[in-house]
Write an enzyme that holds these catalytic residues in place. Structure first.
Site, short mmCIF file in Angstrom:
data_model
loop_
_atom_site.label_atom_id
_atom_site.label_comp_id
_atom_site.label_asym_id
_atom_site.label_seq_id
_atom_site.Cartn_x
_atom_site.Cartn_y
_atom_site.Cartn_z
N ARG A 1 32.50 42.89 10.54
CA ARG A 1 33.25 44.15 10.56
C ARG A 1 34.69 43.87 10.21
NH1 ARG A 1 32.52 48.40 15.50
NH2 ARG A 1 34.78 48.49 15.33
N ARG B 1 43.60 45.88 19.44
CA ARG B 1 42.78 47.01 19.89
C ARG B 1 42.66 47.02 21.41
NH1 ARG B 1 37.67 46.11 16.99
NH2 ARG B 1 36.88 48.01 17.90
N ARG C 1 30.72 39.68 17.98
CA ARG C 1 30.32 40.79 17.12
C ARG C 1 30.95 40.66 15.73
NH1 ARG C 1 31.67 46.77 19.07
NH2 ARG C 1 33.67 46.50 18.06
N LYS D 1 29.58 49.95 24.63
CA LYS D 1 29.46 51.41 24.50
C LYS D 1 28.51 51.80 23.37
CE LYS D 1 33.43 52.54 23.75
NZ LYS D 1 34.68 52.75 23.22
N ARG E 1 40.70 59.36 22.98
CA ARG E 1 41.28 58.03 23.16
C ARG E 1 42.72 58.11 23.62
NH1 ARG E 1 37.82 55.03 19.61
NH2 ARG E 1 38.16 52.80 19.55
P1 AMP Z 1 35.54 52.44 17.40
O1 AMP Z 1 34.39 52.32 16.47
O2 AMP Z 1 35.38 53.58 18.38
O3 AMP Z 1 35.89 51.15 18.08
O4 AMP Z 1 36.82 52.84 16.52
C1 AMP Z 1 37.30 51.99 15.50
C2 AMP Z 1 38.70 52.41 15.08
O5 AMP Z 1 38.68 53.79 14.65
C3 AMP Z 1 39.73 52.39 16.19
O6 AMP Z 1 40.31 51.10 16.36
C4 AMP Z 1 40.74 53.42 15.71
O7 AMP Z 1 41.59 52.88 14.73
C5 AMP Z 1 39.87 54.47 15.06
N1 AMP Z 1 39.48 55.55 16.01
C6 AMP Z 1 38.24 55.81 16.49
N2 AMP Z 1 38.25 56.85 17.35
C7 AMP Z 1 39.54 57.25 17.42
C8 AMP Z 1 40.21 58.27 18.15
N3 AMP Z 1 39.55 59.08 19.00
N4 AMP Z 1 41.55 58.41 17.96
C9 AMP Z 1 42.22 57.62 17.11
N5 AMP Z 1 41.66 56.63 16.40
C10 AMP Z 1 40.33 56.44 16.55
#
Ligand code: AMP
Length: 194
Positions: A133, A144, A127, A13, A88
């Site tokens: 990260r 996740r 990654r 993504k 989400r």
């Molecule tokens: P991402 O970079 O989108 O994979 O997000 C990394 C982490 O940020 C996720 O594992 C969540 O803990 C948090 N996070 C990101 N977007 C959301 C969302 N829309 N709602 C809740 N937590 C989020």
């Protein structure tokens, strides 16, 4: 175009979002990036969500919804945007719809990028090694993926019912996948004009 990018962690993504916003000249709104930045800056919000996000869990809906609403109110979002990582959960999706409806707006397309579980896990571990990260280790990656299945997968049905969902096969080169996305969006735009 108001676009939502759905898809499990590791599906590609991030890469595709970047290409898409460069090509369409719309802002890229990544809640993960916004939250990580708040944590880095140690803002009040950052301190709060850091604990919530520990171990691959989600930040609280109210906090993320508020963050996105503030962002969408900025002038650069007037002609569209790409939401990456938001919504989400079903409550987040419902809040977004409500907020948009106030201005007589709606999401134009939800792109659901898919690849199979084994490939996803392999990509995420890869990654983690490359980007160092903090939230990418074997245990949090599994968590996740689990959280995605529990909380985010229901969104696919939600948007399917709204007839805005488009499945995109995420296997292939970055360019191949990107061409598929552009093809879908072209069709959405044509339908919108018709
Ligand atoms: P991402 O970079 O989108 O994979 O997000 C990394 C982490 O940020 C996720 O594992 C969540 O803990 C948090 N996070 C990101 N977007 C959301 C969302 N829309 N709602 C809740 N937590 C989020």
């Amino acid at each position: 175009m108001r676009i939502i990018f759905l898809g499990p962690p590791g599906v590609g993504k991030g890469t595709q979002s970047q290409k898409l916003v460069d090509s369409l000249h719309i802002p890229h709104i990544s809640t993960g990036e916004m939250l990580r930045e708040a944590i880095r800056q140690k803002t009040e919000l950052g301190l709060k969500v850091a604990a919530q996000m520990e171990g691959g869990r989600l930040a609280a809906d109210e906090i993320v919804v508020q963050l996105v609403r503030q962002r969408l109110a900025q002038s650069d979002c007037r002609n569209g945007y790409l939401l990456d990582g938001f919504p989400r959960t079903l409550p987040q999706a419902a809040s977004l719809d409500l907020a948009l409806a106030v201005d007589d707006e709606a999401i134009d397309a939800v792109l659901n990028l898919t690849v199979d579980q084994d490939e996803l896990f392999r990509r995420l571990m890869d990654r983690a090694k490359k980007e160092d990260r903090g939230d990418d280790n074997e245990e949090t990656i599994r968590k996740r993926m689990e959280v995605y299945d529990d909380m985010t997968f229901p969104l696919i049905n939600y948007y399917h019912e709204q007839q805005v969902l488009h499945r995109i096969d995420g296997l292939g080169t970055v360019e191949e996948v990107f061409e598929r996305i552009l093809g879908v969006l072209k069709k959405v735009e044509q339908d919108k004009k018709a």
